[in-house]
Design an enzyme around this catalytic site. Sequence first.
Site: not given
Length: 297
Positions: A2-3, A52, A152, A194, A287
């Site tokens: 999931p984005e 995410k 991070r 993506n 990717r």
Amino acid sequence: MPEGQAIHRLARIASGFLAGRIVAAASPQGRFAEGAARLDGLTAFRAQAWGKHFFMPFAESRTSTAEPSLGDDGPAWLHVHLGLYGRWSFSGPRATDVAGAGLRGGGNAAAVPEPGATVRLRLEAEGLAADLTGPARCEVLDGQGVRAVLARLGPDPVRNDPGDRERFVAAIRSRRAAVGQLVLDQSIAAGPGNIYRADCLFRTGISPLTPGGEVPPERLGALWDDLAATMADDVDNGVIRTVPPELRPEPVPEGDEEAGRFAVYHRAGRPCLRCGTAIVEKDLVGRRLFWCPGCQR
């Protein structure tokens, strides 16, 4: 995977189910038994997302009634990253009333079923349940642990806090890697995947192969603005639709169903909806990358 917009939506749904309620927590699978025991009997507060990553605070209601800010000391923070296979599902006889349209893709308005053997974590309160299966990460953190995770991560376009746009532009301008690679770097922007990488670069006319340091600051600022607006819209409706409205074909061509949702993502070999050039695809750091050579020079 999931984005980021999907995790913000999940946080809203989970809050509707659990926030303000004393929660019974269990790990039917057994792999999260210790963490579930730490949450059991505590009151859930509003869940939040950063990119995410999903965070939900739990505390003794008699000692903490204020809504915690992300990373506050005091609450026990449930931290979940779904990864490729993770999934939340929600159930209960009042589920539709609680979460409404948020039930898309896993809600169940029937009585709470017995949890399956693969459920890593069940959170249940007042006849409502949230089940977590298959996450890449599931842990209980204190405030310092949450802040270490956030340190991070780059800025989140859905949150779009003051200064985030400038931070994003500066981070990309300082790198030599292709901008199409950098947009997926979660330390630069937390949340885009993506689909948003491909279509937001198309929408702003940026070639994904241009080195980050060579993209003008104003173009990167426009890219941030487009990520922020597009991802926020998709939190509300629950469906990723990144093709610009003025380019959306009516009717959608047979054999090119993606054209009703995406501008270039997953449309390799098909004509660009703006200029007619064939969409191309290549592998970029493992990717799949999609773009229009005519519009994104």
